[in-house]
Design a protein around this motif. Structure first.
Motif, PDB file in Angstrom:
ATOM      1  N   ARG A 131      75.536  28.699  55.665  1.00 14.24           N
ATOM      2  CA  ARG A 131      76.956  29.072  55.817  1.00 14.24           C
ATOM      3  C   ARG A 131      77.861  27.848  55.669  1.00 14.24           C
ATOM      4  N   ASN A 132      77.522  26.780  56.355  1.00 12.56           N
ATOM      5  CA  ASN A 132      78.333  25.557  56.274  1.00 12.56           C
ATOM      6  C   ASN A 132      78.306  24.955  54.871  1.00 12.56           C
ATOM      7  N   LEU A 133      77.141  25.018  54.213  1.00 12.57           N
ATOM      8  CA  LEU A 133      77.041  24.503  52.854  1.00 12.57           C
ATOM      9  C   LEU A 133      77.951  25.301  51.912  1.00 12.57           C
ATOM     10  N   ILE A 134      77.885  26.629  51.981  1.00 15.57           N
ATOM     11  CA  ILE A 134      78.711  27.454  51.098  1.00 15.57           C
ATOM     12  C   ILE A 134      80.192  27.249  51.401  1.00 15.57           C
ATOM     13  N   ASP A 135      80.545  27.170  52.676  1.00 15.76           N
ATOM     14  CA  ASP A 135      81.948  26.916  53.023  1.00 15.76           C
ATOM     15  C   ASP A 135      82.412  25.559  52.493  1.00 15.76           C
ATOM     16  N   TRP A 136      81.553  24.550  52.589  1.00 20.05           N
ATOM     17  CA  TRP A 136      81.896  23.231  52.069  1.00 20.05           C
ATOM     18  C   TRP A 136      82.040  23.283  50.544  1.00 20.05           C
ATOM     19  N   LEU A 137      81.105  23.939  49.873  1.00 21.81           N
ATOM     20  CA  LEU A 137      81.166  24.054  48.412  1.00 21.81           C
ATOM     21  C   LEU A 137      82.411  24.824  47.974  1.00 21.81           C
ATOM     22  N   LYS A 138      82.756  25.854  48.738  1.00 29.48           N
ATOM     23  CA  LYS A 138      83.963  26.637  48.430  1.00 29.48           C
ATOM     24  C   LYS A 138      85.185  25.723  48.423  1.00 29.48           C
ATOM     25  N   ILE A 142      86.918  24.224  44.204  1.00 34.05           N
ATOM     26  CA  ILE A 142      88.138  24.858  43.703  1.00 34.05           C
ATOM     27  C   ILE A 142      88.898  23.916  42.759  1.00 34.05           C
ATOM     28  N   PHE A 143      88.905  22.624  43.050  1.00 33.00           N
ATOM     29  CA  PHE A 143      89.624  21.678  42.168  1.00 33.00           C
ATOM     30  C   PHE A 143      89.050  21.699  40.754  1.00 33.00           C
ATOM     31  N   LEU A 144      87.745  21.981  40.610  1.00 30.02           N
ATOM     32  CA  LEU A 144      87.147  22.074  39.274  1.00 30.02           C
ATOM     33  C   LEU A 144      87.750  23.232  38.478  1.00 30.02           C
ATOM     34  N   CYS A 145      88.107  24.290  39.184  1.00 32.89           N
ATOM     35  CA  CYS A 145      88.687  25.473  38.544  1.00 32.89           C
ATOM     36  C   CYS A 145      90.078  25.175  37.995  1.00 32.89           C
ATOM     37  N   LEU A 146      90.754  24.230  38.593  1.00 35.38           N
ATOM     38  CA  LEU A 146      92.078  23.857  38.108  1.00 35.38           C
ATOM     39  C   LEU A 146      92.006  22.963  36.877  1.00 35.38           C
ATOM     40  N   LYS A 147      90.865  22.305  36.700  1.00 37.09           N
ATOM     41  CA  LYS A 147      90.701  21.391  35.574  1.00 37.09           C
ATOM     42  C   LYS A 147      90.015  22.051  34.369  1.00 37.09           C
ATOM     43  N   ASN A 148      89.320  23.151  34.592  1.00 37.23           N
ATOM     44  CA  ASN A 148      88.528  23.781  33.545  1.00 37.23           C
ATOM     45  C   ASN A 148      88.905  25.262  33.446  1.00 37.23           C
ATOM     46  N   LYS A 149      89.463  25.668  32.304  1.00 37.29           N
ATOM     47  CA  LYS A 149      89.959  27.047  32.154  1.00 37.29           C
ATOM     48  C   LYS A 149      88.865  28.092  32.308  1.00 37.29           C
TER      49      LYS A 149
END
Length: 181
Positions: A131-138, A142-149
């Motif tokens: 749970r903590n790993l997925i929350d951390w990854l979440k 997200i910043f990668l999503c702003l850089k890559n369409k």
């Protein structure tokens, strides 16, 4: 790299939890993060539980794939909880789901509710570490999503497939949503 020089994590019950050293941040992974954000089961009541719930079988199938591929959780370790309309025959539904997804019937919990029109399946796993790993990854992907369409599009698709709608408010107002990629 998720971590270095760690063989496994251990829960307070003594269960060893092996997570991947590396997670490939690809479109499927990002879609899963969006789905988790939109439909994830991560309440404060059950801090150890991480899951995704949806009524669409293709989303349930993807959730199984996502947990097994990216977090090394075997299918037999995953749990399933269904909420169905009162008139639903839970035993028939369980047979259908176990056959369709090749699952053990022992991993299912089921309930019926009056205010439910369609059966929803929650795919979940109980582990504070995961749970903590997925929350951390979440939070940190997200910043990668702003850089890559392409990643941004998959992330938004996951959120929308999970949430299904965006509700602003019953108060009339103008909303300007801009996503720059």
């Amino acid at each position: 790299v998720v971590y270095k020089n760690i063989e496994y994590f251990q829960s307070w019950t003594g269960k060893k939890i092996y997570i991947p050293r590396y997670i490939k941040i690809d479109e499927d992974f990002i879609y899963g993060i969006g789905l988790y954000l939109g439909e994830g089961k991560n309440s404060d009541k059950k801090k150890q539980r991480v899951g995704i719930a949806n009524s669409k079988k293709e989303i349930v199938k993807f959730s199984i794939y996502w947990f097994t591929k990216y977090f090394n959780i075997s299918k037999r370790e995953l749990k399933f909880y269904t909420i169905s309309p009162e008139e639903c025959n839970n035993e028939e539904l369980k047979k259908e789901l176990t056959k369709e997804f090749n699952l053990s019937a022992n991993n299912f919990s089921m309930s019926n509710r009056k205010k439910t029109n369609v059966s929803t399946v929650q795919v979940y796993y109980d582990s504070v570490i995961i749970r903590n790993l997925i929350d951390w990854l979440k939070e940190n992907t997200i910043f990668l999503c702003l850089k890559n369409k392409k990643l941004g599009a998959r992330f938004l698709q996951g959120v929308m497939d999970g949430e299904g709608s965006v509700r602003i408010s019953s108060i009339k107002r103008s909303v300007n949503l801009v996503l720059e990629m």
